[in-house]
Structures are given as structure tokens and as C-alpha cells.
Design an enzyme around this catalytic site. Sequence first.
Site, short mmCIF file in Angstrom:
data_model
loop_
_atom_site.label_atom_id
_atom_site.label_comp_id
_atom_site.label_asym_id
_atom_site.label_seq_id
_atom_site.Cartn_x
_atom_site.Cartn_y
_atom_site.Cartn_z
N GLY A 349 18.19 -7.76 86.71
CA GLY A 349 18.35 -6.96 87.48
C GLY A 349 19.01 -5.79 86.91
O GLY A 349 19.61 -5.97 85.90
N PHE A 353 26.04 0.15 86.45
CA PHE A 353 26.63 0.14 85.23
C PHE A 353 25.75 -0.38 83.92
O PHE A 353 26.40 -0.35 82.74
CB PHE A 353 28.10 -0.32 85.01
CG PHE A 353 29.25 0.54 85.74
CD1 PHE A 353 29.54 1.71 85.33
CD2 PHE A 353 29.41 0.05 87.07
CE1 PHE A 353 30.34 2.36 86.23
CE2 PHE A 353 30.34 0.92 87.78
CZ PHE A 353 30.81 2.00 87.33
N GLY A 354 24.63 -0.86 84.38
CA GLY A 354 23.87 -1.34 83.36
C GLY A 354 22.92 -2.39 83.86
O GLY A 354 22.82 -2.39 85.13
N VAL A 356 21.11 -6.48 83.64
CA VAL A 356 21.69 -7.70 83.36
C VAL A 356 20.44 -8.83 83.04
O VAL A 356 19.12 -8.48 83.58
CB VAL A 356 22.30 -8.49 84.68
CG1 VAL A 356 22.53 -9.73 84.26
CG2 VAL A 356 23.32 -7.78 85.13
N ASP A 465 34.19 -4.14 95.51
CA ASP A 465 32.52 -4.05 95.81
C ASP A 465 32.02 -5.44 96.44
O ASP A 465 30.94 -6.02 95.53
CB ASP A 465 31.71 -3.66 94.53
CG ASP A 465 30.44 -2.94 94.81
OD1 ASP A 465 30.25 -2.44 96.00
OD2 ASP A 465 29.53 -2.76 93.87
#
Length: 666
Positions: A349, A353-354, A356, A465
Site C-alpha cells: 500500500g 509518506f511513502g 509499504v 492518526d
Amino acid sequence: MFLLFFLYSLFGKTYSSSVFHPNTLYFPSFGPESCSNGQLLCMGSVTAGTGFLSLTPEPQQGNLTLPSSSALNKIGRVLYPQPVHAWPAIISTTFTLRITPFPNSTKSGDGMAFVFAQDDRPSPNASHGSYLGLFDRSTQGGGYRQIAVELDTFMNEFDIDANHVGIDTTSIINPVAAVSLNSTGVDLKSGRDIDVKIEYNGWTNMLHVSVGYSGNQLNNVLNHSIVLSDIIPSSVYVGFTASTGKTSPESHQILKWVFTSVPLPLQTDEHTKHDTINTILIIVIPIFLVALFSSIPFIWEAFRKDNFRRKKEEDIENLSRRAADSPKKFTYKQLSKATCNFSTENLLGSGGFGSVYRGIISDITPKTVAVKKISATSKQGEREFFAEICTIGRLRHKNLVKLQGWCHDGVQLLLVYDYLQNGSLDRFIGKDILDWQTRQQILTGLASALLYLHEECGNPVVHRDVKPSNVMLDIGFKAHLGDFGLARLHKEDSMTSVIAGTPGYMAPEVGFTGKVTPESDVYSFGMVILEVICGRRSKGMMEENSLVDYVWDLHSKNALLQCVDKYLNNRFDFDEEEVKRALKTGLACLHPDPTLRPKMSKVVNIFQNPNEPLMELPVNRPTGLYESLSVTSSASTTDFGSKGIHALLQSSTESLEEISISYHQP
Ligand SMILES: *[C@@H]1O[C@H](CO)[C@@H](O)[C@H](O)[C@H]1NC(C)=O
Ligand SMILES: *[C@@H]1O[C@H](CO)[C@@H](O)[C@H](O)[C@H]1NC(C)=O
Ligand SMILES: *[C@@H]1O[C@H](CO)[C@@H](O)[C@H](O)[C@H]1NC(C)=O
Ligand SMILES: *[C@@H]1O[C@H](CO)[C@@H](O)[C@H](O)[C@H]1NC(C)=O
Ligand SMILES: *[C@@H]1O[C@H](CO)[C@@H](O)[C@H](O)[C@H]1NC(C)=O
């Protein structure tokens, strides 16, 4: 052995990807519609009762006791209607069964089996009696590809006794393994609930079977080495079979069933590889043997040393479990190899921020991990990285995703986490999969994680979050809160004005003040409660028909249970009081006034103790007044700069535990 090792290291492990997503089949219970709603393929004598599947007829139907003659020579087979991935994979399945002889019979048969079958055909015609719905009497099942774990209750001339577990591949008469359950004290025909766990490890090719009465410890009764790819196709149908014979029948029920298969990466291109191996073998072996004989003393010495070193390492590891437990530093090369060079097939996914990736770290035992690759060159990303390893690195809780390690190599920032087989909670919202107990377990786990962060781990940590896509589920559907990218150590006077979070989960005051607090996490948690129970995604706070409004409305009308999602309502039993308590707690967490929201310790108490009083709730949705909050946005963002990170990472040699965390605002 050396030869093998030599060849192995010559070719290395080059992976290509396989089917990637784990298969999870989850039947916490069965109902009368289980055979008719397309969820299961019920064949032969299989029928669905309330709370169970009957593979062969029951002695009782309503208030009638049926004569045993009505249940003779029956064959039942139930399969999941879609194929699952069998190899290469790690497989684990657990089911609860109940076998009951008909009244007034001293012996009964014949038993049941868990089966991996090549297709979804019904059982062979003449597979009743000792054939357990698996093999045809005349052909002995020749040519049909299947593996069965049998639970046999009838002693045939070829059986060890009338209470055993076995593994069958091509014949019922010659099982590849069989073991009596006598020594475990479990009697298959006791009419009691029995849990059976079957695991297959695709790395070691070992099949493990464990059996025990429900609620008791399972006994590992059988380990057998078996190469699935030699016997069954990679994609198979899974389920159960059972049969009765020509004299005394028994009923065979399945009460629960969970099946998970986590695919492993494939080794590349078997054919070309074999050919190359063959050619190279011809050249290499003689040279190798010569070298081997001339260097035996040397190799022996090296081997001894290696053993010695390994032993020492083990000692160190044992001495300091704490250190072994703390995050490790990885090189970029290691992580690139683990994820097949960050191949798209391994992509789990992407987030703010980046991305996985799933990866396999070949340590002493290979381990599946999730590797988070933080978008390079962003200052923001680097800061998040720093915050994340500092925060998560020192936090340990069973409901937090564990950080295994990190990598900071030039511009590349990576984090390595435990891989959790069932993915994130958002995949299950509004789906027909989780029963109430499981949903409750997830919410309680998440609440414990937040309690730990807010109140138990030293300096309060605000997650910032909390939302379903940040809640990961393990193989047993326990919750693990992850993604600390946005977490900061929380101090009364040091809050940042950067508003980061996800609309829909963000507490209203955060939008006005820019402050995140434990109370704003509590708000997000309240939203997760509503989503999990109602099976609906929350929309933004300001939108029409928001989930919060909807649930408050029902609460005002004293009709709270109407919001419960249709799957929970139709398919599973649930305790109405428990669900109401959870929903009211959710509404309390969603209170617009942060000071009136419960603390996480209160929430956990409500979940764990049915006598814990609830928070007082007004009848109508309270409207928020934000003037009362002082808007003192300090507008200070923390900037650690890359130099700081380098210094910090270098100062920590192996273990992050050594980093003492002190955040000073500039
Ligand atoms: C048995 O069930 C039938 C039909 O369901 C019902 O009419 C009858 O009264 C029941 N008998 C007893 C003894 O409960
Ligand atoms: C079982 O045996 C009892 C007593 O021996 C008898 O009353 C009963 O009818 C029998 N039940 C069946 C199903 O044969
Ligand atoms: C099994 O039985 C069915 C119905 O009696 C028949 O049509 C079918 O040909 C039989 N299959 C075999 C393999 O004998
Ligand atoms: C298990 O116990 C049963 C009943 O006591 C006995 O008949 C059987 O032989 C035992 N099995 C083995 C393998 O000893
Ligand atoms: C099976 O293997 C496990 C280790 O993988 C071991 O702990 C267990 O004792 C073994 N059980 C049997 C019955 O051999």
C-alpha cells in the site's frame, strides 16, 4: 551438505513474486443459510444447522429422534467455493468439530477429514464408510490430487485404532502418517467440542497437526514432512468430508473454521535454473570434490569456529532478550533483496509518506516483514522518520505494531515492521466477515494500545492518526496499532501547529487550534468504534448525513441498534447490551468538547467490565463551542535537520534502546 550449501550460495535466492495477498477464510459460526447463500459448497449429506454444519445426518431432528438406519452410508463434503493458494505458502487452519454417535450404539463411524482438493467436485460415489468421502472404493482415488488430514473414529483392519489422526494422499489404506489420540486424552467421539489446528510451513515443508478439547491447551500430535507441490496443484479447494458406514452411524459437525494462507515468494524459473544447475554440476563437482578433500582439516576448523561463534551469539541473545527485541539496523541492500528490489508485486500500500512492501528477511529462520519506504528527499519525510523510530522504537505493547528495524542509507529512509497477515482493519469494514466478538476484540485491543500511549508509557504519546487503515490485524484478528509517522512526544507546552491527520477522524478542535492532544486521539477512536459497528465509512465532519449525526439521531430516538451493520445483524448473534455500550462509548468519545470525552483508561474499563458505569450522554447531539479554547498556536515546528539524524543514528550502534529521547523546542 557442503555441496548443497555451495550450490545454494552460487545461485543465491532470486525471487519472483507469486499471488500475493493472503487468503483468509473466516467462519466464526454457521447458520441455516450457510449452505444456500453461496458462501460454501455443500455436497452430499451436508446440511446447515443453527451454529453448525452437519456433514452427515443428525440423530435428532427437531424433537424427533431418528432411527440410525436413516444415517447409514452417507457421504458429506463441504468446500469453500473459491480456490486458495497452497504453495509456496505458510498455511494455518483451525476448526472446531463435534462427533456424536447415535443413541444406544457402542461403536460408531467412520470419521471425517480436512481436505486440500484439486477441484470442487463432490466426493467419489463409493467413498462412504472407511473411505471418509475421500477415495473411491474401486479406483482408490487414483489420479486424483488431494491431501487429507483424517480424524478417524472407526477401526478398520488397516487402522491403528478407532481414535486417530492420519495424513492421506493416495490411499486410505496406506496413510502416509497416523497417530493415536489416546495419549492426549482426547476422544474424538466424546460428543465434546474438539479444536483441531493444522499448520503447514512452506519453508520447512512440515505439516503439523494439533488437537485438544475446546478451551484446553492443544496437543501437537503429528509432525510430518511432505512436499505439497509434489501432490497438489498450487491452487486448491479446501474444506471437510465425512462419512458413515453400513452399521452404526454418528453425526459429524463443524462449528467454527478459520483458514489462512500467506503466500511465500517463488524461486525464479525452475526450468532454466535446473538446466544451468545440471551443466554447472558436471563441471563443478569434480573440482569441488578435489578441493573438498584437500581442505577437510581447514573446513572442519571453520565449521567448529562457526559453531562456536553461533553458540556465543545465542548466549548473548539469551542473556539480553531486551536487546534482541529492540530494533536493528538494516542495510539498503538487505531490504532491497528482501522485497525483490521493491517490486510492485510486493507493494502492500501507499500512504502520505511513502510505500509499504512485503519482504522476507532471511535470518536464522526466514521471517515475513513489512518494509516502509519513506519518500526520499522530503524534509518532512525525514523528520517523520526520526520521530517514528524514536517513538515506536522504545514502545512495546502487544497491540502496537512492532518495529523490527530501520535503515538510513544516503537518502533512503526505511522502517521494517512485523508483517500482520490479515492486513488493515479498513478492508473489513462493511464486509460480511467479522462477528461481534471479533469486532469487540479489535476495539478493545485498539483501546489498550491508546491507553498505553496516553497514560502508561512514560511521556504521553499522541498518535495523531487513529483510523482503520492504521490498525493492522494479525492471524487471530487481534489489533495492532501502527504508523507512528505522525506521532510526537506530547508535552503540555510543545505542540506543533502542523495539521496532519485524516479528515473524518480529526477532532473538530484540531482544525481550530492546530493542537493535537490525547483527547483528539480519543475522538478518532470514537469514530473507529462507529465505523466498525455500523459498517460505514465516516465522511468529513461537516458533510451532510455524517456517520456521527446518523448515530446521534438514532440515539435520540432511542433506536441505537438500528445502526448496526446488516451483516452483524443477519449473520451473527451479538449481545445487544454490549453493542449498545460500545456505541454509547463511541458517542462519548466523539463529544465536541474535548474535556468531556472519556480518558482511554475509562474506555478500557467499560470494555472489560460490564458493570463499569457509562459516561453520561445528553439526549441530543451537543453542539461545540470552540471559543472556550485558547488558540495559542505556538507555530513552532520541530526541525531536527539531517545532521541531527545522522548523529543520532550513528551514536546508536545496535540498539535504539540506548537513545535517550529529549525533544527540545528550538
Ligand atoms: C414436536 O414437534 C412438532 C412439530 O414441530 C410439534 O407439533 C410437537 O408438538 C412437538 N412435540 C413435542 C413433544 O414437543
Ligand atoms: C435406547 O435404549 C433405550 C433403553 O434401552 C430405549 O428406551 C430407547 O428407545 C432406545 N433408543 C433408540 C433410538 O433406539
Ligand atoms: C456416480 O453416480 C452418478 C449417479 O448415480 C452417476 O451418474 C455417475 O456416473 C457415477 N460416477 C461414477 C464415477 O461412477
Ligand atoms: C486407544 O484406546 C482404545 C480404548 O481404550 C484401545 O482400544 C486402543 O487400542 C488404543 N489405541 C492404541 C494405539 O493403543
Ligand atoms: C513437532 O515439532 C515441534 C517443533 O517444530 C516440536 O516442538 C514437537 O514436540 C513435535 N511434536 C511431535 C509430536 O513430534
